[in-house]
Design an enzyme around this catalytic site. Structure first.
Site, PDB file in Angstrom:
ATOM      1  N   THR A  12       7.748  25.016   5.092  1.00  0.00           N
ATOM      2  CA  THR A  12       8.354  24.742   6.397  1.00  0.00           C
ATOM      3  C   THR A  12       8.102  25.877   7.380  1.00  0.00           C
ATOM      4  OG1 THR A  12      10.043  23.319   5.476  1.00  0.00           O
ATOM      5  CG2 THR A  12      10.592  24.393   7.537  1.00  0.00           C
ATOM      6  N   THR A  95      10.528  26.630   0.824  1.00  0.00           N
ATOM      7  CA  THR A  95      11.777  27.006   0.150  1.00  0.00           C
ATOM      8  C   THR A  95      12.021  26.208  -1.132  1.00  0.00           C
ATOM      9  OG1 THR A  95      13.071  25.399   1.434  1.00  0.00           O
ATOM     10  CG2 THR A  95      12.938  27.636   2.325  1.00  0.00           C
ATOM     11  N   ASP A  96      11.441  24.989  -1.189  1.00  0.00           N
ATOM     12  CA  ASP A  96      11.863  24.062  -2.251  1.00  0.00           C
ATOM     13  C   ASP A  96      11.549  24.522  -3.670  1.00  0.00           C
ATOM     14  OD1 ASP A  96      13.074  22.418  -0.452  1.00  0.00           O
ATOM     15  OD2 ASP A  96      11.476  20.926  -0.375  1.00  0.00           O
TER      16      ASP A  96
END
Ligand code: SIN
Length: 324
Positions: A12, A95-96
């Site tokens: 992101t 981030t995931d």
């Protein structure tokens, strides 16, 4: 002159939406890492004349992170850490799955390098196109951490907090402060370019099963390890299905169980895991609780995850299987 190398992998932080007000309807991994760095006001002052180099290793949404990307990333981090003129490596990441990549790197990079230099992962919860993106500040903070004298080991920086690879976990779907170190607490906080250190920098685990990096790079077929969970109405069905041979799918080598509470599970699931173990599948017990660890003793029949979350325990098991 020592330099900081920033490796881009997507996420992101490199995402773009069609409207600046849209923080969720974006496409991740659109902006190159060189551009992300160029967008950070304050970077030149922080660097104080030191060199900053960037390299695009991948451009993926981290939900799609693959072993192939891990292999490339590991090779590049390793090569840069070996160079005398490199002080630190920073990685931009989604981030995931950041916590899995951080754990993987901490587990595999040679101790003499990782105990001497830092590898700092950073990310963002809002895309680069956002009205108020968090990526530039996170990137600035990550470089500040990378430049901190004495910094070493794999850490993650997000929303002003520094987390070790062992402890970092994404705990929020939307808030900018999306990561936690659980019971351990963060390693420190970045405040206006200065790191306030609260505890020791991480050391390479002394008990890790050493895997030659070249073996990982050459191994395209990682041992298949899956995660099963205990829940109300749990049964043997998922484990039985995983054990059944399927065309084009590698045979199962390991299972991590995200057990309830302090490692408990439905008796039918437990029996299925016992059968899997008899068939040669290595079983590791973790907990689905977000904090704490399985305090074992009574549960010795399955290997203990040693406080790792289910996703990190899976990485540890794959590495152990690869080195055995
Ligand atoms: C990703 O993990 O690549 C997308 C989500 C994010 O970075 O927050």
């Amino acid at each position: 002159m020592k330099k900081v190398v920033v490796l881009g992998t997507g996420g992101t932080i490199a995402g773009k939406a069609s409207h600046a007000s849209d923080n969720i309807g974006y496409t991740a991994a659109q902006v190159g890492v060189a551009q992300l760095l160029a967008d950070v006001a304050g970077m030149p002052a922080l660097l104080a004349g030191r060199l900053l180099e960037s390299e695009q290793v991948a451009q993926v949404d981290s939900k799609d992170m693959s072993f192939a990307v891990w292999q490339s990333l590991l090779q590049r981090v390793h090569a840069h850490l070996q160079a005398d003129d490199v002080q630190a490596v920073v990685i931009t990441h989604g981030t995931d799955t950041l916590e899995e990549t951080a754990y993987f790197l901490q587990a595999v990079l040679p101790a003499d390098l990782i105990n001497a230099k830092p590898v700092v992962l950073t990310a963002a919860m809002r895309p680069a196109s956002s009205l108020a993106p968090d990526g530039p500040q996170n990137l600035l903070d990550a470089v500040a951490v990378a430049l901190t004298p004495g910094a070493h080991g794999v850490v993650a920086v997000c929303a002003g907090a520094v987390h070790t690879a062992m402890d970092v976990q994404k705990i929020h779907t939307y808030r900018l402060d999306a990561f936690s170190s659980g019971d351990a607490g963060p390693l420190g906080y970045v405040e206006e370019g200065q790191l306030r250190v609260l505890r020791n920098w991480p050391l390479a685990p002394s008990d890790k099963a050493y895997i030659a990096i070249k073996n990982i790079a050459n191994d395209n077929r990682w041992p298949r390890v899956e995660i099963v969970m205990n829940y109300v109405g749990g049964s043997a069905a998922v484990v039985n299905a995983l054990l059944r041979p399927a065309p084009g799918v590698d045979p199962l080598r390991g299972l991590v169980v995200a057990a309830t509470g302090n490692g408990t599970m439905h008796e039918d699931l437990e029996a299925a895991l016992r059968r899997a173990q008899v068939q040669g599948v290595q079983v590791v017990r973790a907990t689905r609780c977000a904090s704490g660890r399985v305090v074992s003793g009574a549960h010795a029949e399955f290997e203990d995850a040693n406080g790792l979350s289910p996703v990190k325990a899976r990485v540890a098991l794959m590495l152990a299987l690869m080195s055995s």
